[in-house]
Design a protein around this motif. Structure first.
Motif, mmCIF file in Angstrom:
data_model
loop_
_atom_site.group_PDB
_atom_site.id
_atom_site.type_symbol
_atom_site.label_atom_id
_atom_site.label_comp_id
_atom_site.label_asym_id
_atom_site.label_seq_id
_atom_site.Cartn_x
_atom_site.Cartn_y
_atom_site.Cartn_z
ATOM 1 N N ILE A 16 0.846 -1.191 0.000
ATOM 2 C CA ILE A 16 0.000 0.000 0.000
ATOM 3 C C ILE A 16 0.884 1.245 0.000
ATOM 4 O O ILE A 16 2.049 1.196 0.391
ATOM 5 C CB ILE A 16 -0.956 0.030 1.205
ATOM 6 C CG1 ILE A 16 -0.176 -0.036 2.518
ATOM 7 C CG2 ILE A 16 -1.946 -1.127 1.131
ATOM 8 C CD1 ILE A 16 -1.052 0.067 3.756
ATOM 9 N N PRO A 17 0.349 2.404 -0.442
ATOM 10 C CA PRO A 17 1.154 3.635 -0.434
ATOM 11 C C PRO A 17 1.578 4.020 0.974
ATOM 12 O O PRO A 17 0.873 3.757 1.955
ATOM 13 C CB PRO A 17 0.200 4.676 -1.026
ATOM 14 C CG PRO A 17 -0.820 3.895 -1.788
ATOM 15 C CD PRO A 17 -0.985 2.615 -1.030
ATOM 16 N N LYS A 18 2.755 4.654 1.076
ATOM 17 C CA LYS A 18 3.243 5.084 2.386
ATOM 18 C C LYS A 18 2.369 6.220 2.921
ATOM 19 O O LYS A 18 1.676 6.910 2.144
ATOM 20 C CB LYS A 18 4.695 5.538 2.291
ATOM 21 C CG LYS A 18 4.924 6.831 1.540
ATOM 22 C CD LYS A 18 6.391 7.221 1.541
ATOM 23 C CE LYS A 18 6.614 8.553 0.840
ATOM 24 N NZ LYS A 18 8.038 8.948 0.842
ATOM 25 N N PRO A 19 2.358 6.461 4.241
ATOM 26 C CA PRO A 19 1.557 7.546 4.814
ATOM 27 C C PRO A 19 1.872 8.878 4.160
ATOM 28 O O PRO A 19 3.025 9.200 3.870
ATOM 29 C CB PRO A 19 1.988 7.537 6.291
ATOM 30 C CG PRO A 19 2.434 6.139 6.555
ATOM 31 C CD PRO A 19 3.076 5.685 5.275
ATOM 32 N N GLY A 20 0.828 9.637 3.890
ATOM 33 C CA GLY A 20 0.991 10.928 3.248
ATOM 34 C C GLY A 20 0.873 10.886 1.749
ATOM 35 O O GLY A 20 0.807 11.933 1.093
ATOM 36 N N THR A 21 0.850 9.689 1.171
ATOM 37 C CA THR A 21 0.689 9.537 -0.274
ATOM 38 C C THR A 21 -0.796 9.480 -0.608
ATOM 39 O O THR A 21 -1.559 8.799 0.087
ATOM 40 C CB THR A 21 1.360 8.241 -0.760
ATOM 41 O OG1 THR A 21 2.740 8.257 -0.397
ATOM 42 C CG2 THR A 21 1.237 8.108 -2.266
ATOM 43 N N PRO A 22 -1.243 10.183 -1.634
ATOM 44 C CA PRO A 22 -2.668 10.095 -2.009
ATOM 45 C C PRO A 22 -3.075 8.645 -2.259
ATOM 46 O O PRO A 22 -2.368 7.909 -2.944
ATOM 47 C CB PRO A 22 -2.743 10.927 -3.292
ATOM 48 C CG PRO A 22 -1.587 11.870 -3.195
ATOM 49 C CD PRO A 22 -0.497 11.107 -2.505
ATOM 50 N N PHE A 23 -4.190 8.272 -1.699
ATOM 51 C CA PHE A 23 -4.669 6.885 -1.828
ATOM 52 C C PHE A 23 -5.511 6.798 -3.090
ATOM 53 O O PHE A 23 -6.726 6.615 -3.051
ATOM 54 C CB PHE A 23 -5.485 6.518 -0.586
ATOM 55 C CG PHE A 23 -5.388 5.066 -0.210
ATOM 56 C CD1 PHE A 23 -4.246 4.561 0.381
ATOM 57 C CD2 PHE A 23 -6.443 4.198 -0.433
ATOM 58 C CE1 PHE A 23 -4.154 3.225 0.747
ATOM 59 C CE2 PHE A 23 -6.370 2.858 -0.074
ATOM 60 C CZ PHE A 23 -5.214 2.375 0.522
ATOM 61 N N ASP A 24 -4.848 6.918 -4.267
ATOM 62 C CA ASP A 24 -5.580 6.959 -5.517
ATOM 63 C C ASP A 24 -4.923 6.051 -6.549
ATOM 64 O O ASP A 24 -3.897 5.415 -6.276
ATOM 65 C CB ASP A 24 -5.677 8.394 -6.035
ATOM 66 C CG ASP A 24 -4.309 9.058 -6.218
ATOM 67 O OD1 ASP A 24 -3.285 8.332 -6.277
ATOM 68 O OD2 ASP A 24 -4.260 10.300 -6.296
ATOM 69 N N ALA A 25 -5.522 6.009 -7.749
ATOM 70 C CA ALA A 25 -5.039 5.096 -8.782
ATOM 71 C C ALA A 25 -3.607 5.411 -9.187
ATOM 72 O O ALA A 25 -2.807 4.504 -9.447
ATOM 73 C CB ALA A 25 -5.960 5.161 -10.003
ATOM 74 N N GLU A 26 -3.254 6.698 -9.228
ATOM 75 C CA GLU A 26 -1.895 7.073 -9.617
ATOM 76 C C GLU A 26 -0.867 6.548 -8.616
ATOM 77 O O GLU A 26 0.211 6.076 -8.998
ATOM 78 C CB GLU A 26 -1.785 8.589 -9.735
ATOM 79 C CG GLU A 26 -0.428 9.059 -10.236
ATOM 80 C CD GLU A 26 -0.371 10.559 -10.439
ATOM 81 O OE1 GLU A 26 0.749 11.091 -10.596
ATOM 82 O OE2 GLU A 26 -1.439 11.198 -10.440
ATOM 83 N N SER A 80 2.113 3.798 -9.330
ATOM 84 C CA SER A 80 3.519 4.019 -8.976
ATOM 85 C C SER A 80 4.057 2.868 -8.155
ATOM 86 O O SER A 80 5.194 2.407 -8.368
ATOM 87 C CB SER A 80 3.662 5.336 -8.197
ATOM 88 O OG SER A 80 4.997 5.534 -7.786
ATOM 89 N N ILE A 81 3.246 2.355 -7.236
ATOM 90 C CA ILE A 81 3.663 1.207 -6.434
ATOM 91 C C ILE A 81 3.907 -0.002 -7.333
ATOM 92 O O ILE A 81 4.871 -0.756 -7.142
ATOM 93 C CB ILE A 81 2.602 0.868 -5.363
ATOM 94 C CG1 ILE A 81 2.672 1.875 -4.227
ATOM 95 C CG2 ILE A 81 2.803 -0.547 -4.819
ATOM 96 C CD1 ILE A 81 1.659 1.641 -3.152
#
Length: 369
Positions: free
Chosen positions: A314-324, A328-329
């Protein structure tokens, strides 16, 4: 106690000099990752597109300049005298590989190569040689090493092998990539795999199998690491047809076209499944049939004891939780198994190297500096 021997003597005390090829989805992400990787120094960038040559690598990756300008010839790669070439194109460039390897420069790639099984079987060269034969001969001439993780699965086979460490008697090993793939904006990829084309056309199963044969390579690698010789690696597939027209913004999925798939490469011994890499890919949930994708890798090991594990990214904290962010992940987890293994590959024996040849430390990440 005696001081442990340095596991990486030839690069001790310095960063590994890296020359990167390609700035597509994965390559662009890796330029930034190399800048923050304590083991690595970016010394060059090779691009195939003439309009990119002469542009700073950081700018091509969508960021600030990093002081490395893109070039376009193999001679410029060799002249830079890097320790290693990282190749992030989708498909192998055997001519480039051969020239670089025989110059004594190691290669680490996320392209379509893990063990060489499927490339050799399905992509013979015009002179009758296999890609593995050409690569191995170039390694011998240059005393260099070649290591491929595959554009995908990259991580999956390593996860499955590690998860088997506490099983006494293995009966079957399965790793499943269960993900929504709509954030991977690569039209070429999905056209090659048959997504968006009529699901009732038998040609789509063939296209999906052709586009994903590197997963079969992953099965051979797992079997090698687990000490089992397979009789066959079979492809099994079920397609999900869209129940209505779906517009993803960047890709169109007409009603009745492939919008999801559940498929697997299954390694068998005596007709019995032993090693399997499976995929549940959802471009849209509006398909029939559809699958409850879990957004993770699922490892199952039947044996004594039984193992069941989910590996979620999952994206790291502070990263927008969106498709982009999830796209990137996807690029990060494709490229980082290759980058983290670079120092171990540089120290490895000459020849074609697989994950089964590398030490555990080769797969370890790095603490933030």
């Amino acid at each position: 106690m005696p001081t442990p021997a340095d596991p990486y003597p030839s690069t001790s005390g310095r960063q590994v000099r890296v020359f990167q090829v390609a700035t597509g989805n994965v390559g662009a992400e890796m330029i930034g990752r190399i800048q923050r990787h304590p083991d690595l120094e970016l010394v060059g960038l090779h691009c195939y597109s003439p309009d990119k040559i002469g542009t700073d690598a950081g700018v091509l990756a969508g960021g600030d300049p990093v002081g490395v300008v893109a070039t376009g010839t193999v001679e410029e790669i060799i002249a830079a005298r890097p320790d290693v070439l990282t190749f992030h194109g989708v498909w192998p460039d055997v001519a480039l590989y051969e020239a670089v390897l025989e110059a004594g420069i190691d290669i680490v790639t996320t392209a379509d190569f893990i063990t060489g099984h499927h490339r050799d079987a399905n992509h013979p060269l015009a002179d009758g040689r296999t890609e593995s034969e050409v690569i191995a001969a170039a390694c011998e001439r240059g005393g260099s090493s070649f290591y491929g993780t595959g554009m995908n699965p990259g991580l999956a086979q390593i996860l499955s092998i590690v998860h088997s460490c506490d099983v006494a008697d293995i009966e079957k090993v399965t790793c499943i990539e269960s993900v929504d793939v709509s954030c991977h904006h690569s039209v070429e990829t999905w056209v090659n795999c048959g997504f968006g084309f009529p699901a009732d056309d038998p040609e789509q199963v063939r296209k999906l199998e052709l586009g994903c044969r590197v997963f079969g390579d992953g099965v051979y690698l797992m079997a090698d690491a687990l000490g089992i010789e397979l009789d066959t690696v079979d492809f099994e597939c079920e397609l999900g047809a869209c129940t209505e027209d779906v517009d993803l913004g960047w890709y169109q999925l007409p009603k009745g076209s492939v919008g999801g798939a559940k498929f697997a490469y299954v390694g068998k011994v005596g007709g019995v499944p032993r090693v399997e890499l499976g995929l549940e890919w959802q471009m849209t949930p509006k398909t029939e049939p559809k699958w409850d994708v879990q957004g993770c890798y699922v490892t199952k090991i039947d044996g004594d004891p039984i193992i069941y594990s989910k590996h979620m990214i999952i994206p790291k904290p502070g990263t927008p939780f969106d498709a982009e962010a999830f796209a990137s992940i996807g690029m990060t987890v494709t490229g980082m198994p290759a980058l983290n293994a670079i120092r171990a590959v540089v120290e490895a024996r000459p020849g074609i190297i697989t994950s089964a040849d590398l030490p555990l430390r080769a797969f370890a990440g790095r603490f933030a500096q």
